[in-house]
Design an enzyme around this catalytic site. Sequence first.
Site, PDB file in Angstrom:
ATOM      1  N   ARG A   1       0.848  -1.178   0.000  1.00 40.59           N
ATOM      2  CA  ARG A   1       0.000   0.000   0.000  1.00 40.59           C
ATOM      3  C   ARG A   1       0.890   1.237   0.000  1.00 40.59           C
ATOM      4  NH1 ARG A   1      -3.688  -2.734  -1.370  1.00 40.59           N
ATOM      5  NH2 ARG A   1      -5.787  -2.909  -0.452  1.00 40.59           N
TER       6      ARG A   1
ATOM      7  N   GLU B   1      -3.933   7.883  -4.863  1.00 46.27           N
ATOM      8  CA  GLU B   1      -4.353   7.227  -6.110  1.00 46.27           C
ATOM      9  C   GLU B   1      -5.738   7.742  -6.513  1.00 46.27           C
ATOM     10  OE1 GLU B   1      -4.214   2.996  -5.522  1.00 46.27           O
ATOM     11  OE2 GLU B   1      -2.106   3.006  -4.936  1.00 46.27           O
TER      12      GLU B   1
ATOM     13  N   HIS C   1      -1.503   0.454  -9.825  1.00 48.63           N
ATOM     14  CA  HIS C   1      -2.154  -0.432  -8.852  1.00 48.63           C
ATOM     15  C   HIS C   1      -2.861  -1.592  -9.574  1.00 48.63           C
ATOM     16  CE1 HIS C   1      -4.087  -0.566  -4.575  1.00 48.63           C
ATOM     17  NE2 HIS C   1      -3.838  -1.778  -5.039  1.00 48.63           N
TER      18      HIS C   1
END
Length: 309
Positions: free
Chosen positions: A227, A256, A274
């Site tokens: 993360r 993000e 991601h």
Amino acid sequence: MIPVNSVLQVGQFPEVMQAVIDQRITPVHLLDPNSPIPAGSYQSILIRSNTKLPIGLIERLPQIGMVATCGVGYDNLPMEHLKQKGIKASNTPGVLNDAVCELAIGMMLGLLRRIPEAHEFVKSAAWSNGLFTVTTTLAGKCVGIAGMGRIGQDLAKRLEPFKVKIAYTGPSRKDLPYDYYPDIKALARVSDVLILACPASPETDKMINAEVLDALGPKGYLVNIARGSVVDEGALLVALQQKKIAGAALDVFENEPNPNPEFLNIDNVLLTPHIGSATSETRQLMTNLAIDNLEAFYNQQPLLTEVKN
């Protein structure tokens, strides 16, 4: 059997996941979790791990008894509040290990061998003007893994044929044939490549700071598939810009889908949006497991992968 319109689906789902959902259940859609709630009698929520579940939404749904999130991470859920309310939660561990490990190794090799730059070197016809830069071999290196859970252990098994030494850190030593280090700084000091595969938690928040990056050193590489919150991005940017570490491969970011633009102007990074679990096969497995958990809830059976935190 899941009653029609008893599941509130929160946030946007990719087409491949939505197809599975529509085949198995009939939810009501709420794209924006802060928007007014459509009329319905909701007993559960279906959500992705990239969508934050606001406490305010839960408060507006007094009949909710379960939240199913599609993803191994559940830092998008207000777990303490759910626990206080007696609301169960499930995630989708295990089914995405293959895809995440594949990406981690691909990013690591792409970073060390500078594969994206080599691709552009050939496409731009620069090869006719000279040789491509010499890169770095993985074999013989020490790969450190921060977080030796399901993904970390699967990643270690995949790394073994690459002729590397494997070391790890985590809350406790495990019965594994790899060197254990009790803290991340000690692991960074012995690692040529440091891969982050740990969960987001208060204990791991900004765990990769300036001291850890200094310990990794100017020949060390960082790979983050965990993360964005695990890394102090300000310290990482300084380390990359000043070549305090050799490079970084990042699939996750603090902000993000709009990461710090300074990352876009550095030549010793490899960036992906991601996509650790973003294969059609994996997304279908994740969605099916989430719905399997919903079915267990409605049938008053134990959840298959309940988050007990």
